[in-house]
Design a protein around this motif. Structure first.
Motif, PDB file in Angstrom:
ATOM      1  N   UNK A  33      -3.259   3.264   0.678  1.00  0.00           N
ATOM      2  CA  UNK A  33      -2.729   4.507   1.231  1.00  0.00           C
ATOM      3  C   UNK A  33      -2.981   5.684   0.308  1.00  0.00           C
ATOM      4  N   UNK A  34      -2.737   5.501  -0.995  1.00  0.00           N
ATOM      5  CA  UNK A  34      -2.961   6.581  -1.963  1.00  0.00           C
ATOM      6  C   UNK A  34      -4.436   6.952  -2.059  1.00  0.00           C
ATOM      7  N   UNK A  35      -5.307   5.965  -1.963  1.00  0.00           N
ATOM      8  CA  UNK A  35      -6.742   6.248  -2.032  1.00  0.00           C
ATOM      9  C   UNK A  35      -7.207   7.055  -0.815  1.00  0.00           C
ATOM     10  N   UNK A  36      -6.714   6.698   0.380  1.00  0.00           N
ATOM     11  CA  UNK A  36      -7.059   7.463   1.573  1.00  0.00           C
ATOM     12  C   UNK A  36      -6.600   8.917   1.446  1.00  0.00           C
ATOM     13  N   UNK A  37      -5.385   9.107   0.964  1.00  0.00           N
ATOM     14  CA  UNK A  37      -4.873  10.465   0.792  1.00  0.00           C
ATOM     15  C   UNK A  37      -5.703  11.212  -0.250  1.00  0.00           C
ATOM     16  N   UNK A  97       7.812   7.471  -6.492  1.00  0.00           N
ATOM     17  CA  UNK A  97       7.381   7.917  -7.812  1.00  0.00           C
ATOM     18  C   UNK A  97       6.050   7.265  -8.191  1.00  0.00           C
ATOM     19  N   UNK A  98       5.928   5.971  -7.950  1.00  0.00           N
ATOM     20  CA  UNK A  98       4.686   5.273  -8.257  1.00  0.00           C
ATOM     21  C   UNK A  98       3.515   5.809  -7.456  1.00  0.00           C
ATOM     22  N   UNK A  99       3.738   6.078  -6.160  1.00  0.00           N
ATOM     23  CA  UNK A  99       2.662   6.576  -5.302  1.00  0.00           C
ATOM     24  C   UNK A  99       2.252   7.992  -5.681  1.00  0.00           C
ATOM     25  N   UNK A 100       3.230   8.841  -5.997  1.00  0.00           N
ATOM     26  CA  UNK A 100       2.912  10.212  -6.423  1.00  0.00           C
ATOM     27  C   UNK A 100       2.089  10.183  -7.707  1.00  0.00           C
TER      28      UNK A 100
END
Length: 231
Positions: A33-37, A97-100
């Motif tokens: 998800x983070x990579x797509x964003x 927090x980890x995703x941000x």
């Protein structure tokens, strides 16, 4: 209440300790998800475009200052973790927090390692909106988000009765107004297209996902009723 805020509430509702436990599968989903964003943000940077929320504020700040998007995004989200903990629990807050943090790192890495030439603004706006929308939905599935103004909007609605949808809409209007002062009109229009595409993706995800708890249904219906009454 916006689709984004409904998804935050739904992701956090009625989850047991086992459902909240970090597994390899959930960890991989969060990274995806983070990579797509991050890819979506890279397209926005290449086109000089914005998107809603703290990501848009960070993109604007990166263009106007010497700080990177990743640094600004991490710093701007710091005040929202306390609200997230109070409103949505410690597990949601830690995952967020980890995703941000991960998105901040990935975005700066892509900025330096993925140079992009001139891009079509409409294509960049639509592709970025799709990538960010899909990435955020993956995070929602794992009881996480990318923080931001939506958490503040939820807090204001619960604490003071200020409708969350109106608060979010006001923030977005302010961001578009700032973009109009800082960017040429093609980039302002492209940014609005990115806003709309992201909202469309989140709206489709919301409609296709069944309600998980009666509490979430009551919150959603109450908010929708207040919109109809105001109209």
């Amino acid at each position: 209440m916006t689709a984004f805020q409904r998804l935050i509430l739904r992701a956090n509702s009625g989850r047991s300790w086992a459902a909240n436990a970090i597994t390899l599968r959930s960890l991989i989903t969060l990274v995806e998800g983070c990579l797509l964003v991050a890819l979506g943000v890279r397209l926005l940077q290449a086109g000089g475009l914005l998107v809603s929320g703290t990501a848009g504020i960070s993109l604007l700040g990166a263009d106007l200052t010497s700080l990177s998007f990743g640094s600004l995004f991490f710093l701007i989200n710091l005040p929202f973790y306390w609200l997230a903990w109070k409103q949505l629990g410690l597990n949601f807050t830690l995952r967020t927090l980890g995703c941000v943090t991960l998105l901040s790192v990935l975005s700066d890495v892509l900025t330096s390692s993925l140079p992009l030439g001139e891009v079509s603004l409409p294509v960049a706006a639509i592709a970025a909106g799709l990538l960010i929308g899909l990435g955020v939905t993956l995070l929602f599935r794992e009881n996480a988000s990318l923080g931001g103004l939506n958490i503040l909007s939820l807090h204001l609605e619960r604490r003071f009765g200020i409708h969350a949808g109106r608060t979010t809409f006001s923030f977005d209007l302010l961001l578009i107004a700032l973009a109009a002062l800082a960017y040429p009109w093609p980039q302002v229009v492209g940014s609005a297209l990115a806003f709309a595409t992201l909202s469309f993706v989140l709206g489709r995800y919301h409609r296709r996902t069944p309600q998980t708890t009666k509490t979430t249904r009551d919150i959603t219906h109450s908010s929708e009723d207040s919109v109809q009454a105001a109209g």
